[in-house]
Structures are given as structure tokens and as C-alpha cells.
Design an enzyme around this catalytic site. Structure first.
Site, PDB file in Angstrom:
ATOM      1  N   ARG A  70       0.851  -1.191   0.000  1.00 32.52           N
ATOM      2  CA  ARG A  70       0.000   0.000   0.000  1.00 32.52           C
ATOM      3  C   ARG A  70       0.887   1.241   0.000  1.00 32.52           C
ATOM      4  O   ARG A  70       1.837   1.318   0.775  1.00 32.52           O
ATOM      5  CB  ARG A  70      -0.929   0.017   1.217  1.00 32.52           C
ATOM      6  N   SER A 172      -8.581   0.557   0.224  1.00 25.59           N
ATOM      7  CA  SER A 172      -9.625   0.585   1.248  1.00 25.59           C
ATOM      8  C   SER A 172      -9.977   2.010   1.662  1.00 25.59           C
ATOM      9  O   SER A 172     -10.396   2.818   0.852  1.00 25.59           O
ATOM     10  CB  SER A 172      -9.148  -0.255   2.441  1.00 25.59           C
ATOM     11  N   ASP A 329     -16.937   0.706   4.434  1.00 26.62           N
ATOM     12  CA  ASP A 329     -15.779   1.499   4.001  1.00 26.62           C
ATOM     13  C   ASP A 329     -15.674   1.386   2.473  1.00 26.62           C
ATOM     14  O   ASP A 329     -16.418   0.618   1.851  1.00 26.62           O
ATOM     15  CB  ASP A 329     -14.515   1.090   4.777  1.00 26.62           C
ATOM     16  N   ASP A 331     -14.015  -0.098   0.234  1.00 23.06           N
ATOM     17  CA  ASP A 331     -13.956  -1.408  -0.448  1.00 23.06           C
ATOM     18  C   ASP A 331     -14.865  -2.428   0.239  1.00 23.06           C
ATOM     19  O   ASP A 331     -14.779  -3.636  -0.034  1.00 23.06           O
ATOM     20  CB  ASP A 331     -12.514  -1.920  -0.566  1.00 23.06           C
ATOM     21  N   ASP A 333     -15.192  -3.923   3.029  1.00 23.67           N
ATOM     22  CA  ASP A 333     -14.846  -5.068   3.889  1.00 23.67           C
ATOM     23  C   ASP A 333     -14.975  -4.711   5.368  1.00 23.67           C
ATOM     24  O   ASP A 333     -14.799  -5.566   6.229  1.00 23.67           O
ATOM     25  CB  ASP A 333     -13.449  -5.629   3.562  1.00 23.67           C
ATOM     26  N   ARG A 334     -15.246  -3.440   5.675  1.00 18.16           N
ATOM     27  CA  ARG A 334     -15.433  -3.069   7.081  1.00 18.16           C
ATOM     28  C   ARG A 334     -16.757  -2.329   7.220  1.00 18.16           C
ATOM     29  O   ARG A 334     -17.318  -1.844   6.235  1.00 18.16           O
ATOM     30  CB  ARG A 334     -14.272  -2.210   7.556  1.00 18.16           C
ATOM     31  N   GLU A 431     -11.655  -7.426  14.210  1.00 12.73           N
ATOM     32  CA  GLU A 431     -10.587  -6.498  14.564  1.00 12.73           C
ATOM     33  C   GLU A 431     -11.255  -5.234  15.080  1.00 12.73           C
ATOM     34  O   GLU A 431     -12.294  -4.821  14.555  1.00 12.73           O
ATOM     35  CB  GLU A 431      -9.779  -6.105  13.344  1.00 12.73           C
ATOM     36  N   SER A 433     -10.739  -2.352  14.467  1.00 14.24           N
ATOM     37  CA  SER A 433     -10.848  -1.336  13.418  1.00 14.24           C
ATOM     38  C   SER A 433     -12.090  -1.575  12.543  1.00 14.24           C
ATOM     39  O   SER A 433     -12.016  -1.483  11.317  1.00 14.24           O
ATOM     40  CB  SER A 433      -9.586  -1.358  12.572  1.00 14.24           C
ATOM     41  N   LYS A 445     -12.367 -10.137   6.491  1.00 13.87           N
ATOM     42  CA  LYS A 445     -13.468  -9.349   7.021  1.00 13.87           C
ATOM     43  C   LYS A 445     -14.434  -8.988   5.897  1.00 13.87           C
ATOM     44  O   LYS A 445     -14.028  -8.883   4.736  1.00 13.87           O
ATOM     45  CB  LYS A 445     -12.949  -8.109   7.736  1.00 13.87           C
TER      46      LYS A 445
HETATM   47  O1  LIG Z   1      -2.947   0.493   9.537  1.00 15.18           O
HETATM   48  P1  LIG Z   1      -2.915  -0.781  10.310  1.00 15.18           P
HETATM   49  O2  LIG Z   1      -1.681  -1.587  10.171  1.00 15.18           O
HETATM   50  O3  LIG Z   1      -3.318  -0.570  11.740  1.00 15.18           O
HETATM   51  O4  LIG Z   1      -4.084  -1.668   9.693  1.00 15.18           O
HETATM   52  C1  LIG Z   1      -5.403  -1.202   9.618  1.00 15.18           C
HETATM   53  O5  LIG Z   1      -5.938  -1.626   8.390  1.00 15.18           O
HETATM   54  C2  LIG Z   1      -5.866  -3.029   8.176  1.00 15.18           C
HETATM   55  C3  LIG Z   1      -6.381  -3.288   6.790  1.00 15.18           C
HETATM   56  O6  LIG Z   1      -7.710  -2.863   6.673  1.00 15.18           O
HETATM   57  P2  LIG Z   1      -8.316  -2.724   5.218  1.00 15.18           P
HETATM   58  O7  LIG Z   1      -8.140  -4.077   4.652  1.00 15.18           O
HETATM   59  O8  LIG Z   1      -9.758  -2.335   5.375  1.00 15.18           O
HETATM   60  O9  LIG Z   1      -7.476  -1.730   4.572  1.00 15.18           O
HETATM   61  C4  LIG Z   1      -6.677  -3.743   9.247  1.00 15.18           C
HETATM   62  O10 LIG Z   1      -6.538  -5.116   9.066  1.00 15.18           O
HETATM   63  C5  LIG Z   1      -6.166  -3.334  10.629  1.00 15.18           C
HETATM   64  O11 LIG Z   1      -6.984  -3.857  11.625  1.00 15.18           O
HETATM   65  C6  LIG Z   1      -6.209  -1.824  10.742  1.00 15.18           C
HETATM   66  O12 LIG Z   1      -5.689  -1.444  11.998  1.00 15.18           O
HETATM   67 MG   LIG Z   2     -11.455  -1.853   3.703  1.00 10.92          MG
END
Ligand SMILES: O=P([O-])(O)O[C@H]1O[C@H](COP(=O)(O)O)[C@@H](O)[C@H](O)[C@H]1O
Ligand SMILES: [Mg+2]
Length: 619
Positions: A70, A172, A329, A331, A333-334, A431, A433, A445
Site C-alpha cells: 500500500r 480501502s 468502508d 472497499d 470489507d469493514r 478487529e 478497526s 473481514k
Molecule cells: O494500519 P494498520 O496496520 O493498523 O491496519 C489497519 O488496516 C488493516 C487493513 O484494513 P483494510 O483491509 O480495510 O485496509 C486492518 O486489518 C487493521 O486492523 C487496521 O488497523
Molecule cells: Mg477496507
């Protein structure tokens, strides 16, 4: 774009930064990149003599973080762009070819979200097509979705087709400048160690684009390309029935729901999921329902930020007299959830609070279907170690199993896979988040299925005259109040982060961790970056080492547990604090005050925001 002759001439006249390593990187970039916009970006940086910026972009490569590669979109090996996506997919091909002798029958699934950036010409769709082209030119079949999809559709499709792997192009909830590359393994979980390191190694070895890698026409013409959209949507929606326990009640529910898709992919899919559960489709927030890569109506496209970014949804819900807002969100997934309570306005649930509700709900329905208590023996719930321990409290009282993993759903997904193989049933994972998985239909998720499950839970509770918030209090009364505070500071400077954590590791002299913070005594330290845990008899962490990120956990004498860690997706240092009260302990306001003080001391004393130029959360 010029002929090859022009490219070489360009790269020669550009070799003028005075640093041979950087010169080589510039020349490689100009030789390999065929995107005129990103070529131009490097050209201008060279012309302007911006050596520091050039080094930042060209002298390092992205690594797999909490959820794949990312970074900002734009020119450079450290950024997401056409060339780095091609290189990454070439490396992935190389690794998959080693691991799967049947790669040419299994194939790869590719999905994408709705991100786009005019200045670099990068759209998630184009990056997905380039990903597909690289595989197709090696005769690997590709299931490329013909339109944007929720992230969980990719791991779902990987499992359904028995594909070797999957790639989702998404950043995301990150800021609009970013994009990302998530990789799923054949088991449907995101790749974790050692695959991530091995793939990175293969990427480094496959840096030069193959002639056909840029050939996007392959995507239109190759017979090896299939569009999985219709089948996957159909199967996914059908399988949602396994999470729907009260369809008749749903159909009669007087509750109204508002849904925001945060300018991302969620709208159609959440509408369909609600209908699959017997509900009318939720009322969409019109300004946010269609894709918009600028995320125009929100200061930050992350529903985790709470009330400030949910403004349009809450106002619409008030006008429509809808009790509940669900927001996926970008994408999908949250999921964020807010509930309007008669006299006290909106309650925006934290991820930990929602998990208490969803964990309770999944167990409640599981027990209804499996009345023999002996069956509970094979039930599991999972959470990451920075998430609330509420599920552990459930497990202790209800007699099922709880396990925790490192942060990131990749760890949860892979653990679910192992437990499934051993005949266990993981009925809920989360999680903090706002990442939830009800059941185990996908090994990641899933905001789409969770939205429908939340609607059903709210409708069921409504028939018992209970709101979500009232039920949350009931849960805390039985299992003990779990109060948490989670936030972050921004830091764009890796050396500063290194200094902060190194200071903590040598707080009272070399190798001596702090023994207090503010007025609070620390009784135990866990350092997941080095593998040390003072509470274990052998002083070793139970969780796997996480050398590439910083993560320190402090257990205080008063029972509060606090973790400081670096984000693996954004330039943030995050902190997580929780107090788990025993069942019956009710003096919540004083617990909350104590937690607030510990969190404040943690930031002031351990992170030193002024001295380290750290920015606080702005929304
Ligand atoms: O920034 P970090 O490392 O804390 O990571 C953050 O984003 C990750 C990816 O989320 P998504 O797939 O929705 O982008 C989550 O798994 C994590 O719990 C969240 O704290
Ligand atoms: Mg996401």
C-alpha cells in the site's frame, strides 16, 4: 511516448543526479516505464534536481504490510503505479509457478475498487487489467471481475474456483492519493509470512517487465480470461442464507436503515444482501452511493473516524426516521454502525462494542441451532491482540474457545483455515478497526454480510423492545464491562518512529523497559517486535515475531492493558487501551476516567508529540 531510441537517449541525458545508485534507478525507471505521465514525473524531478524526493521514490520498494502493498500512487518503485504493479505480478507469477504445478489450470482471481488518480493515470481498474495481462501472457487463466467489487468477493471467488491465488487492487479507507495490492493465497486468506517475503524476493528478481506485460489487449482478446461477476454474486448472495436466522421477522420489521457506501463499491452489494435477508433495500445516502475517487463529501474516507464522517448518513436517517445507519468502508470489507436512541441522540459504536454485540448474536443463534452443550466444544471466536478481550470473557463463561492473533485479518484468515481443517467451527472473528467476519464464508473481514447481520440483529432485538445499545449494556452486565480507548498520532518520519520505540526499549538504561507511565505502575511488558514477554515463564512472546513493525504492550497494575504500534497501512502510530472489569463491577465512569488518564499519559510520556512533531487526530 517516443520510440525505444528516444527512451535510451532520455535515460542517458537524465543520468545526472551525481549519485550512481540513484542514476541507475532513474535510468531503469526511464527504460522500463511506458506510462507517459509517470515517466514525466521522474523526468521533472530530475530536471528540478530533487534528489531527496527521487531517492525516496526510486531507492526503496514497497513491502507487504498489514494488508498487502500500500502506498501513494505516482512514479517510483516505492509507489503504486503501472510499472510496480507489473513487477509485483511478475514476481507473484514466479512464486505461484514454483508453488503450483497446476497453476495453468487453477488461475488467478483479480478484483478492483473505484480509485483513480488523473496525475498518474492510475485507476484501480487499469492496474487490475495490467495484473491480468501479466498472468495471461504466461497462459495463466484469469478470473477478472468486469466491474468493481467488494474486497471479500476476491477471496470468496478464490475458494469457489479453486484458484491458486487472488489479487485485489484497493487502498480501502486510505486517503485518495493511495492505492494497494492485496494478495490472497489459494486457501482464501491473505498471504502472511513466509509467502509475503518469498513473493517480495521474486518481485525483486522480476523487475524488468516482460515484453507482453504491458499488453492490455490480452484482457480483451484472451480466451483464458473469464468474468466471474455474475456467478460469484449469485453464489455469494445464496450463501448469505447461512447467516440469516430470522427471515420472517426481517420481512415484518418496522425498522428502517440508512446505508452509506462512502463513495466506494458497496451500494449494489449491500442492497442485494439486505434483500437476500428479507429486508427492503436500505435507504442509500445519495451523495455517497456512487463511486467517487475524490471522496468529495468526507474529510477522510474512513468510517472508523466516527460521527464526523457519518454526518450525511445521520442527517438523512433523522429525516427518514431510520433508527440505524450502516456504513461500509470504500472497499466494503469493514462496517460502521450508528443507532439513534429516543432521547440521547446518536450512538456510533466502536469496533469493540459492535464485536460484543455480533459475538453475542452469533453465539445466540449457534446455540439455538445446536442445543447440545457438548457441541460448544468445537466453537471458536478469534480477534487480534489489539482488539477488545470481550470474546475471551464470553468464551470463559460459555465454554467455547477464544484465540488471538497479530493485527491484520491475514492472521485471522489463516487461523480460521487451520481450525476448519481440524474440524473446528469459527463462528465470529473481528478487529477493533470495525473489521468483522460472521461465520466463515470468506476468510477475510466482510462489510457486506455484516451489514445484513447487523440489520437482522437489530430487528430481532426490536421485537424484544431492546435497542442495540441496551443489549450492549446487558452483555456487559453478564460478561463484565469492557471499556476501550483507541486512537493514533500521525508521523511521516520513519527515523522518528524508530527513535520513539528505541527510547522505550532503553527507558531505564540499556535494555530496560519503563516501569511506570504517569502515575501508573507497569507490571508486564510484551515486545512483539523482539519476541520478549515478561509475563511468560520463558520470557518469550506467544504470538509470532513481527520484526518489520513496532509493537509494545504494557500491562498496568490497575489492570489496564495498552499497546503502542506502528500502522502497516498508513503513516500512523496507533494506541489501544482497554480495561476489562469483572462481571458485576459497575462503577463505569471511574473506570473510564482512569483509562482516559492512562491513554493521555501514554501519548505524552511515551510518544512525546511536541518533541517528535507528531500530529494528533484531526477529525
Ligand atoms: O494500519 P494498520 O496496520 O493498523 O491496519 C489497519 O488496516 C488493516 C487493513 O484494513 P483494510 O483491509 O480495510 O485496509 C486492518 O486489518 C487493521 O486492523 C487496521 O488497523
Ligand atoms: Mg477496507
Amino acid at each position: 511516448m517516443g520510440s525505444n531510441g528516444d527512451l535510451n537517449a532520455n535515460s542517458q541525458c537524465l543520468s545526472a543526479t551525481g549519485d550512481p545508485v540513484l542514476d541507475k534507478a532513474v535510468s531503469q525507471w526511464m527504460t522500463w516505464d511506458k506510462n507517459p505521465l509517470t515517466r514525466e514525473q521522474i523526468e521533472s524531478l530530475v530536471q528540478e534536481g530533487r534528489v531527496v524526493e527521487l531517492r525516496r521514490r526510486l531507492c526503496s520498494r514497497m513491502t507487504f504490510g498489514t494488508a498487502g502493498l500500500r502506498a501513494a500512487m505516482g512514479a517510483g518503485f516505492a509507489r503504486i503505479n503501472d510499472l510496480t504493479i507489473i513487477q509485483s505480478t511478475q514476481g507473484l507469477y514466479k512464486y505461484l509457478a514454483k508453488c503450483f504445478p497446476d497453476l495453468k489450470t487453477r488461475g488467478l482471481v483479480v478484483g478492483y475498487d473505484t480509485r483513480a488518480q488523473a496525475s498518474s493515470g492510475c485507476t484501480s481498474e487499469r492496474l487490475a487489467k495490467l495484473t491480468a495481462a501479466v498472468m495471461l501472457c504466461k497462459d495463466v487463466p484469469v478470473y477478472l471481475f468486469s466491474t468493481y467489487v467488494p474486497t471479500p468477493f476476491v477471496p470468496y471467488a478464490v475458494m469457489k474456483y479453486g484458484a491458486a491465488a487472488g489479487v485485489m487492487i484497493t487502498a480501502s479507507h486510505n486517503r485518495k492519493e493511495d492505492n494497494g495490492y492485496k494478495v490472497y493465497w489459494h486457501n482464501g486468506a491473505q498471504i502472511a509470512s513466509p509467502h509475503d517475503k518469498e513473493i517480495l524476493h521474486c518481485i525483486e528478481e522480476s523487475a524488468e517487465p516482460w515484453a507482453e506485460s504491458w499488453n492490455e489487449d490480452l484482457v480483451e482478446n484472451s480466451l483464458l480470461k473469464r468474468d466471474p461477476l455474475e456467478d460469484v454474486c449469485h453464489w455469494y448472495m445464496e450463501e448469505l442464507n447461512t447467516l440469516c436466522f430470522h427471515r420472517e421477522l426481517n420481512a415484518k420489521s418496522p425498522l428502517k436503515f440508512v446505508h452509506s457506501s462512502f463513495h466506494g463499491v458497496g451500494h449494489n452489494y449491500v442492497q442485494r444482501a439486505f434483500q437476500q435477508f428479507g429486508f427492503p433495500p436500505p435507504i442509500p445516502v445519495p451523495e455517497q452511493k456512487d463511486p467517487d475517487p475524490d471522496f468529495s463529501t468526507v474529510s477522510c474516507p474512513n468510517p472508523e473516524e466516527g460521527e464526523s464522517v457519518l454526518e450525511l448518513s445521520l442527517r438523512l436517517a433523522e429525516r427518514e426516521k431510520a433508527r440505524i445507519v450502516v456504513a461500509t468502508d470504500p472497499d466494503a470489507d469493514r462496517l460502521a454502525v450508528a443507532e439513534q436512541n429516543d432521547n440521547c441522540g446518536w450512538k456510533v459504536f466502536t469496533g469493540n462494542e459492535l464485536a460484543a454485540l455480533l459475538g453475542w448474536w452469533m453465539l445466540f443463534n449457534w446455540k439455538e441451532a445446536h442445543p447440545d452443550p457438548a457441541d460448544t466444544e468445537r466453537v471458536y471466536m478469534l480477534a487480534t491482540t489489539v482488539s477488545s478481550k470481550i470474546l475471551e470473557a464470553f468464551a470463559r463463561i460459555e465454554g467455547f474457545h477464544f484465540e488471538e492473533t497479530l493485527p491484520g485479518f491475514k492472521w485471522i484468515g489463516n487461523r480460521i483455515h487451520e481450525l476448519k481443517k481440524a474440524g473446528k467451527e469459527v463462528i465470529f472473528s473481528f478487529e477493533e478497526s470495525i473489521g468483522f467476519l460472521c461465520g466463515n464464508m470468506v476468510l477475510d473481514k466482510d462489510g457486506v454480510s455484516t451489514a445484513a447481520v447487523v440489520a437482522e440483529m437489530a430487528s430481532y432485538l426490536h421485537t424484544k423492545n431492546l435497542s442495540l445499545n441496551q443489549q450492549l449494556c446487558n452483555i456487559y452486565e453478564i460478561y463484565g464491562y469492557h471499556i476501550s480507548r483507541t486512537s493514533y498520532v500521525l508521523c511521516n518520519d520513519p527515523p522518528t518512529i524508530h527513535r520513539i520505540f528505541s527510547r522505550l526499549r532503553n527507558f531505564g538504561g540499556q535494555g530496560v523497559y519503563p516501569t511506570s507511565c504517569g502515575d501508573y505502575c507497569i507490571t508486564h511488558i510484551r515486545d512483539v517486535t523482539t519476541g520478549y514477554d515478561s509475563s511468560q515463564p520463558d520470557k518469550k512472546c506467544v504470538l509470532p515475531l513481527s520484526k518489520s513493525s513496532q509493537m509494545l504492550t504494557f500491562t498496568f497494575q490497575n489492570g489496564i492493558v495498552a499497546t503502542l504500534r506502528t500502522s502497516g497501512t498508513e503513516p500512523k502510530i496507533k494506541y489501544y487501551t482497554e480495561f476489562c472489569a469483572s462481571p458485576g463491577e459497575r462503577d463505569i465512569s471511574s473506570l473510564d476516567e482512569e483509562l482516559r488518564k492512562v491513554a493521555a499519559a501514554l501519548v505524552e510520556e511515551f510518544l512525546e508529540p511536541d518533541k517528535n512533531d507528531l500530529l494528533g487526530r484531526s477529525v
